[in-house]
Design a protein around this motif. Structure first.
Motif, PDB file in Angstrom:
ATOM      1  N   LEU A  66       0.867  -1.174   0.000  1.00 50.69           N
ATOM      2  CA  LEU A  66       0.000   0.000   0.000  1.00 50.69           C
ATOM      3  C   LEU A  66       0.908   1.230   0.000  1.00 50.69           C
ATOM      4  O   LEU A  66       1.761   1.379   0.873  1.00 50.69           O
ATOM      5  CB  LEU A  66      -0.913  -0.005   1.224  1.00 50.69           C
ATOM      6  CG  LEU A  66      -1.868  -1.209   1.281  1.00 50.69           C
ATOM      7  CD1 LEU A  66      -2.660  -1.195   2.575  1.00 50.69           C
ATOM      8  CD2 LEU A  66      -2.800  -1.219   0.083  1.00 50.69           C
ATOM      9  N   VAL A  67       0.746   2.077  -0.988  1.00 50.64           N
ATOM     10  CA  VAL A  67       1.671   3.173  -1.238  1.00 50.64           C
ATOM     11  C   VAL A  67       1.075   4.470  -0.704  1.00 50.64           C
ATOM     12  O   VAL A  67      -0.037   4.853  -1.061  1.00 50.64           O
ATOM     13  CB  VAL A  67       1.978   3.306  -2.743  1.00 50.64           C
ATOM     14  CG1 VAL A  67       3.006   4.413  -2.981  1.00 50.64           C
ATOM     15  CG2 VAL A  67       2.488   1.978  -3.295  1.00 50.64           C
ATOM     16  N   VAL A  68       1.845   5.135   0.158  1.00 47.89           N
ATOM     17  CA  VAL A  68       1.383   6.354   0.814  1.00 47.89           C
ATOM     18  C   VAL A  68       2.443   7.431   0.641  1.00 47.89           C
ATOM     19  O   VAL A  68       3.633   7.164   0.792  1.00 47.89           O
ATOM     20  CB  VAL A  68       1.137   6.115   2.322  1.00 47.89           C
ATOM     21  CG1 VAL A  68       0.583   7.357   2.995  1.00 47.89           C
ATOM     22  CG2 VAL A  68       0.202   4.933   2.533  1.00 47.89           C
ATOM     23  N   ARG A  69       2.014   8.652   0.331  1.00 47.15           N
ATOM     24  CA  ARG A  69       2.964   9.746   0.319  1.00 47.15           C
ATOM     25  C   ARG A  69       3.610   9.863   1.691  1.00 47.15           C
ATOM     26  O   ARG A  69       2.943   9.770   2.718  1.00 47.15           O
ATOM     27  CB  ARG A  69       2.268  11.065  -0.053  1.00 47.15           C
ATOM     28  CG  ARG A  69       1.935  11.192  -1.536  1.00 47.15           C
ATOM     29  CD  ARG A  69       1.481  12.614  -1.861  1.00 47.15           C
ATOM     30  NE  ARG A  69       0.230  12.927  -1.183  1.00 47.15           N
ATOM     31  CZ  ARG A  69      -0.976  12.841  -1.732  1.00 47.15           C
ATOM     32  NH1 ARG A  69      -1.090  12.419  -2.988  1.00 47.15           N
ATOM     33  NH2 ARG A  69      -2.051  13.169  -1.048  1.00 47.15           N
ATOM     34  N   ARG A  70       4.915  10.066   1.686  1.00 41.53           N
ATOM     35  CA  ARG A  70       5.651  10.110   2.958  1.00 41.53           C
ATOM     36  C   ARG A  70       5.049  11.131   3.922  1.00 41.53           C
ATOM     37  O   ARG A  70       4.848  10.827   5.108  1.00 41.53           O
ATOM     38  CB  ARG A  70       7.127  10.443   2.689  1.00 41.53           C
ATOM     39  CG  ARG A  70       7.955  10.670   3.958  1.00 41.53           C
ATOM     40  CD  ARG A  70       9.419  10.904   3.615  1.00 41.53           C
ATOM     41  NE  ARG A  70       9.629  12.018   2.736  1.00 41.53           N
ATOM     42  CZ  ARG A  70       9.797  13.286   3.129  1.00 41.53           C
ATOM     43  NH1 ARG A  70       9.742  13.598   4.420  1.00 41.53           N
ATOM     44  NH2 ARG A  70       9.999  14.253   2.246  1.00 41.53           N
ATOM     45  N   GLN A  71       4.770  12.306   3.453  1.00 43.91           N
ATOM     46  CA  GLN A  71       4.255  13.340   4.336  1.00 43.91           C
ATOM     47  C   GLN A  71       2.884  12.990   4.893  1.00 43.91           C
ATOM     48  O   GLN A  71       2.562  13.321   6.036  1.00 43.91           O
ATOM     49  CB  GLN A  71       4.217  14.683   3.602  1.00 43.91           C
ATOM     50  CG  GLN A  71       5.610  15.223   3.274  1.00 43.91           C
ATOM     51  CD  GLN A  71       5.574  16.551   2.546  1.00 43.91           C
ATOM     52  OE1 GLN A  71       4.536  16.958   2.026  1.00 43.91           O
ATOM     53  NE2 GLN A  71       6.718  17.217   2.493  1.00 43.91           N
ATOM     54  N   ASP A  72       2.067  12.281   4.108  1.00 47.22           N
ATOM     55  CA  ASP A  72       0.767  11.840   4.612  1.00 47.22           C
ATOM     56  C   ASP A  72       0.945  10.796   5.708  1.00 47.22           C
ATOM     57  O   ASP A  72       0.222  10.796   6.713  1.00 47.22           O
ATOM     58  CB  ASP A  72      -0.074  11.252   3.475  1.00 47.22           C
ATOM     59  CG  ASP A  72      -0.502  12.298   2.457  1.00 47.22           C
ATOM     60  OD1 ASP A  72      -0.397  13.508   2.778  1.00 47.22           O
ATOM     61  OD2 ASP A  72      -0.919  11.920   1.354  1.00 47.22           O
TER      62      ASP A  72
END
Length: 353
Positions: A66-72
């Motif tokens: 599951l890919v998440v923006r680092r800042q999120d």
């Protein structure tokens, strides 16, 4: 393998960013610098216990990232658990020790999370994109998610990550580290017993250490071409000893201690108790005794078969016998190199006296 992008990509009812970021059983597995994103994998505590390392080779097949923006991910992350480190120079019972730290209610050992390897690889390639220190800081935050109330996390990094140790300890002033190594001759025997795979591995390791500018032993680039595989292994071992001494000097023995594998196996209870004291994570005498007598010290860290200190001693003796001449000659050579470079063969500020 499909990927679900939790920051806007299509997926049928994926877990929320908040749910993933706050749950330590979603392992922060990979970092993608091109998209500044973190890939999370669902890895339960039981799977961590069964896997030799937290790598694709040892985790169950078919896990969808599951890919998440680092800042999120950072915005949704929970308060950090106490975070400590186990840095090592390979083949020194580091996996065993990380397994011993898996004790619900007390701590959890993460065994060589690949995301740190991604960062060292990114740095070696020039680290274009986001600020590297900021990314490392955020990755440490995602690795320091507690598995249970009141638990610490101890990250056992791969040997390739050792060049990041100074930065990691600088970013986490409250963190401690144990620097684990095998005695020189034991290490050389381990490499020799592993045959071609071991001999290729030490050359790959040395290549990375040269890229990281960790080798300061007075050799020129052409010198390595004329050295045998075990000489190359010894150079990597000496460079790590040199690094470990610098870490103790830079951060002080109140935060950083060394430990050799022979002492660990001779006195596992002493090592566990000393680690608990170093990290201010109290354990009762009964808890220490239980850990020291537990499966981490009585089964093989790689195969899971019964394997204790006596078996380890027998294995080392047998390997040394088969390769005795080569080990003896290279060890003698390495001792002279160490003396010339001012490197102590025993680590400073030992965890166990």
């Amino acid at each position: 393998m499909t990927q679900a992008n939790l920051s806007g990509g299509p997926q049928s009812r994926p877990p929320s960013v908040e749910a993933v970021a706050r749950d330590a059983t979603w392992l922060a597995h990979r970092y993608d610098p091109e998209h500044d994103a973190v890939h999370f994998l669902p890895v339960s505590r039981a799977i961590h216990a069964q896997a030799t390392f937290a790598t694709d080779e040892h985790l169950p097949a078919g896990l969808d990232p599951l890919v998440v923006r680092r800042q999120d991910a950072i915005a949704a992350a929970p308060p950090r658990a106490p975070l400590h480190f186990l840095f090592h120079s390979a083949f020194c019972c580091s996996t065993l020790l990380a397994r011993a730290f898996d004790r619900p209610g007390w701590g959890m050992g993460l065994k060589e999370p690949v995301i740190l390897n991604d960062l060292i690889g990114w740095r070696r390639r020039g680290g274009q994109g986001s600020d590297m220190a900021e990314v490392l800081d955020d990755v440490l935050t995602l690795l320091a998610r507690p598995f249970g109330p009141g638990e610490m996390v101890c990250v056992k990094a791969s040997t390739a990550v050792n060049a990041l140790a100074p930065a990691m300890l600088t970013l986490r002033e409250e963190s401690c580290a144990v620097l684990l190594y095998a005695p020189l001759r034991t290490y050389l025997g381990s490499i020799a017993r592993k045959g071609l795979d071991g001999r290729l591995w030490v050359r790959t390791l040395l290549t990375g250490m040269l890229d990281d500018k960790l080798v300061q032993l007075g050799f020129g680039p052409r010198d390595y071409l004329g050295q045998t595989d075990l000489q190359v292994a010894a150079i990597g071992w000496l460079a790590n000893q040199q690094l470990f001494a610098r870490l103790v000097d830079q951060f002080g023995p109140e935060r950083v201690r060394t430990l050799d594998s022979a002492t660990l196996m001779r006195d596992p209870a002493g090592a566990v108790a000393a680690f608990a004291a170093l990290t201010a994570r109290p354990l009762s005498a009964a808890d220490v005794a239980e850990i020291a007598a537990g499966p981490a010290f009585r089964t093989h860290s790689k195969s899971g078969t019964p394997f204790d200190a006596r078996d380890r001693t027998t294995e080392i003796a047998h390997g040394d016998q088969l390769h005795a001449d080569e080990i003896d000659k290279v060890a003698h050579w390495a001792e002279k190199v160490a003396a010339s470079a001012g490197i102590a063969l025993d680590g400073p500020s030992p965890l166990v006296a």
